[in-house]
Design an enzyme around this catalytic site. Structure first.
Site, mmCIF file in Angstrom:
data_model
loop_
_atom_site.group_PDB
_atom_site.id
_atom_site.type_symbol
_atom_site.label_atom_id
_atom_site.label_comp_id
_atom_site.label_asym_id
_atom_site.label_seq_id
_atom_site.Cartn_x
_atom_site.Cartn_y
_atom_site.Cartn_z
ATOM 1 N N PHE B 126 16.533 -17.121 -85.641
ATOM 2 C CA PHE B 126 16.160 -15.648 -84.881
ATOM 3 C C PHE B 126 17.293 -15.177 -84.091
ATOM 4 O O PHE B 126 17.808 -15.745 -83.220
ATOM 5 C CB PHE B 126 14.794 -15.787 -84.475
ATOM 6 C CG PHE B 126 14.175 -14.503 -83.894
ATOM 7 C CD1 PHE B 126 13.706 -13.808 -84.831
ATOM 8 C CD2 PHE B 126 14.371 -14.082 -82.619
ATOM 9 C CE1 PHE B 126 13.076 -12.492 -84.537
ATOM 10 C CE2 PHE B 126 13.823 -12.861 -82.126
ATOM 11 C CZ PHE B 126 13.237 -11.897 -83.112
ATOM 12 N N ASP B 197 12.790 -24.043 -80.433
ATOM 13 C CA ASP B 197 12.099 -22.667 -80.296
ATOM 14 C C ASP B 197 11.037 -22.708 -81.204
ATOM 15 O O ASP B 197 10.955 -22.950 -82.544
ATOM 16 C CB ASP B 197 13.160 -21.596 -80.764
ATOM 17 C CG ASP B 197 12.498 -20.239 -80.704
ATOM 18 O OD1 ASP B 197 11.030 -19.882 -80.585
ATOM 19 O OD2 ASP B 197 13.153 -19.232 -80.809
ATOM 20 N N TYR B 222 2.265 -14.373 -77.753
ATOM 21 C CA TYR B 222 1.698 -13.172 -78.724
ATOM 22 C C TYR B 222 1.563 -13.415 -79.966
ATOM 23 O O TYR B 222 0.886 -12.689 -80.828
ATOM 24 C CB TYR B 222 2.438 -11.778 -78.137
ATOM 25 C CG TYR B 222 3.887 -11.764 -78.637
ATOM 26 C CD1 TYR B 222 4.262 -11.855 -79.758
ATOM 27 C CD2 TYR B 222 4.954 -11.987 -77.595
ATOM 28 C CE1 TYR B 222 5.652 -11.715 -80.045
ATOM 29 C CE2 TYR B 222 6.348 -11.894 -77.773
ATOM 30 C CZ TYR B 222 6.572 -11.686 -79.261
ATOM 31 O OH TYR B 222 7.755 -11.493 -79.483
ATOM 32 N N LYS B 223 1.832 -14.716 -80.593
ATOM 33 C CA LYS B 223 1.872 -14.809 -81.937
ATOM 34 C C LYS B 223 0.492 -15.637 -82.163
ATOM 35 O O LYS B 223 -0.506 -15.003 -81.983
ATOM 36 C CB LYS B 223 2.969 -15.542 -82.657
ATOM 37 C CG LYS B 223 4.389 -14.636 -82.488
ATOM 38 C CD LYS B 223 5.473 -15.373 -82.863
ATOM 39 C CE LYS B 223 6.818 -14.807 -82.672
ATOM 40 N NZ LYS B 223 6.863 -13.547 -83.433
ATOM 41 N N ARG B 370 6.721 -10.869 -95.244
ATOM 42 C CA ARG B 370 6.057 -12.060 -94.562
ATOM 43 C C ARG B 370 4.672 -12.055 -94.632
ATOM 44 O O ARG B 370 4.029 -11.022 -94.324
ATOM 45 C CB ARG B 370 6.632 -12.191 -93.170
ATOM 46 C CG ARG B 370 7.930 -12.617 -93.006
ATOM 47 C CD ARG B 370 8.205 -13.003 -91.500
ATOM 48 N NE ARG B 370 7.514 -12.175 -90.396
ATOM 49 C CZ ARG B 370 7.962 -12.350 -89.253
ATOM 50 N NH1 ARG B 370 8.612 -13.587 -88.795
ATOM 51 N NH2 ARG B 370 7.501 -11.428 -88.385
#
Lengths: 411, 411
Positions: B126, B197, B222-223, B370
């Site tokens: 990422f 991560d 937040y995921k 995704r």
């Protein structure tokens, strides 16, 4: 005593800011003198939070990054803070915490001063300012040195090896206010860049960052801007410094965050000072506080802040010395920010006793009682009343109870 | 087609997690396949936010730092996340953003490896992971080198000059999942510390950081933890590394923050990874999401995540190749995290067309669609229905409209 209440009432009657009190959800009776630590809640904030939570998050879900313009919140709210601090459009972003932003401002300034190695500040500065400097020094492996000089001497330490001078504009303990333009100019004569910590200034005193030719500044959202507990902070960088590198190179600071490139290329504007994904709930509450502040004339805010402080000192003057209080803030309002502090060896217990009398201020080690002055929701009568209650607490010695002396985790 | 709907319904009927759907405030009809980007809102969150705003902030004001235990929120919520990721008590704090925490974890690991100079990661990681490394390298003045190796080769680059290996456990684009224990062990054989991560792992797949002897990790609130937009992130440091120095030395990381000392002395526990004042509104929402996740059995979550992905792939298998889709995620659920991705040259437009049909996924440049799998609020029928709508969009070519091809700011 009656005369001074009359004076207060008369000042209140002609106060151009008095209507703002009704914009805050403050319980009647409470005299809140800690808005310099956590600002009171604007009445409009809950509805805004409800919208952000129910409409934007619940209904809009991921689409709100575009549809509710979450993606531009750091810049949009920054642009709203700009006029409050005398900055230009595109010079302020809301992001991270004040501590993190101090790191960014210091390292960005260092990137512009490759030949210089000293970070200079004053002793007695707010601890996090010291600590962030010390962290940089430790990581630099000796390349960067941190130096602290006595407040009255700090400008004598400017030299052509000082990269950055970090100063707090209004001192967190004493409330002493620096002459921003003069200090900035003096530092710049030596080629030193100045980072101003505006934590106790923004929304409290008039600021003119552009006119004072300020290089960098950071400030706090949860104090006078009434952005809520731990609200995101802000960072100012003069346009001329938008080439500086703040080290914390996160994806929101990239020139094209959603291109997902592997090489960091900083945005060519203030957004390079962003780092990770912005915290939208905190941003939403802050934006309400900032919008409310924007409706006030900062010159009036400043005038009232000075007058509130003068009145409080006047109320204390007659008796406080006899009870061993020492004024540690400047008596001259022109050199004082928006809080008044007294030292007293039993200050901690006294502050607890005051809280029991519905007056909230705070305490800073080792002996400082702080009384924050927030012109938007305090009245002149509040100041007189607070002083009267403190006097009563002293005269009755009701502060002298064991339960008032036990330190809580947060003082 | 009917057969697979029947299969889905049968899986739903025996789904031990199905009751969780009712804990989320998701609109009926919407198939939300983007919980890996922004999790849905738990129904209890608004009441919690209301309490935090109205009781704690409005009523309690500054006293809530103690009375509502705001001061311990980073540690308290960290301790609640710990069992979700297989960490121990006192090894996790909630703080700052994932990007900032990557910086802290990397620099903390570097502080333990003074003789080593390389930060190693994989290409395609990422972007913010790359960027934070690049920022460290730039600031180090050449002392620290950043190296990226192809994902399949990265472990071959381990050496006795590599200080830290930074890897994402579940790849943000492909969903490929690394073998955490094996990679950690291999790195440690070379004396390399690993930073994981967990942005696409925490709350989605089973994690056992303690058992895998992980050094450091960061993750996202937040995921899959459903903490709200831009929720604060978390940082894990194994107890044995609580001597490490994360550079970002803010006052909340000090051993005695409210003593206001001028010399930084890091807390001798996980709290040294805190920096500035915690954002309480974001913390409150995150705590609700975490508490909901805590009620789910992570083994069941993982099992369902794998099965949801398998079913989706099964639905796509019959026809998607003919429409030029390529599965970019591992077909083997054991090597796949909690999203399934397909590449398609018109993927962006197709995702917009899907949104118009009430299926929300997301798109990652240059061509990846995704589909996030959130076992707590997705049904097996949702997967079949989503694939059916995508097929219909392809067969009708309804994605081929100009308005679906215009890129928004956030994709």
């Amino acid at each position: 005593m009656d005369a001074i209440f009359d004076k207060a009432d008369s000042l209140d009657a002609s106060d151009p800011l008095r209507a703002f009190r009704d914009e805050f959800a403050l319980r009647d009776g409470l005299i809140y003198l800690d808005g310099n630590s956590l600002g009171a809640m604007p009445k409009r904030t809950p509805a805004r939070m409800d919208r952000t939570i129910q409409q934007e998050w619940r209904e809009g879900l991921i689409t709100s990054w575009n549809a509710a313009d979450w993606v531009n919140a750091p810049r949009r709210i920054g642009d709203k803070i700009a006029p409050i601090i005398g900055a230009g459009e595109g010079e302020v972003v809301v992001t991270d915490s004040t501590s993190i932003n101090i790191f960014k401002a210091l390292t960005a300034a260092l990137s512009l001063q490759p030949e210089r190695s000293i970070l200079l500040t004053e002793t007695t500065n707010f601890p996090t300012d010291h600590y962030m400097m010390q962290g940089i020094t430790a990581f630099s492996g000796g390349r960067i040195e941190t130096r602290s000089a006595a407040p009255e001497d700090v400008l004598d330490h400017l030299s052509d090896n000082v990269a950055v001078l970090l100063l707090t504009h209004v001192h967190y303990k004493t409330g002493r206010m620096r002459d921003m333009a003069a200090v900035t100019a003096k530092a710049q004569e030596h080629g030193v860049l100045v980072v101003w910590d505006l934590s106790h200034s923004a929304g409290a005193v008039e600021l003119a960052l552009g006119a004072a030719n300020v290089d960098f500044a950071v400030g706090c959202g949860y104090k006078f801007l009434n952005g809520g507990p731990g609200a995101p902070a802000f960072l100012y960088a003069a346009k001329r410094h938008h080439e500086a590198m703040p080290v914390l190179a996160g994806w929101f600071g990239h020139a094209r965050p959603f291109a997902f490139e592997e090489e960091y290329e900083a945005a060519d504007n203030i957004e390079r000072f962003l780092c990770g994904t912005p915290g939208i709930l905190g941003m939403a509450a802050l934006e309400e506080g900032v919008e409310l502040m924007l409706r006030a004339d900062m010159a009036e805010v400043r005038r009232k802040s000075a007058a509130l402080g003068d009145l409080f000192i006047e109320c204390m003057d007659g008796w406080a010395g006899d009870h061993s209080f020492t004024l540690v803030s400047p008596r001259d309002a022109g050199q004082r920010g928006s809080h008044v502090s007294y030292s007293h060896k039993d200050g901690y217990a006294m502050m607890q006793a005051l809280k029991a009398r519905d007056v909230i201020g705070d305490f800073r080690e080792p002996d400082v009682m702080r009384f924050g002055l927030t012109p938007l929701y305090l009245s002149y009568r509040d100041m007189v009343e607070a002083a009267a209650r403190l006097r009563s607490i002293c005269e009755s010695r009701e502060w002298d109870r064991p339960e008032y002396k036990e330190r809580a985790a947060v003082t």
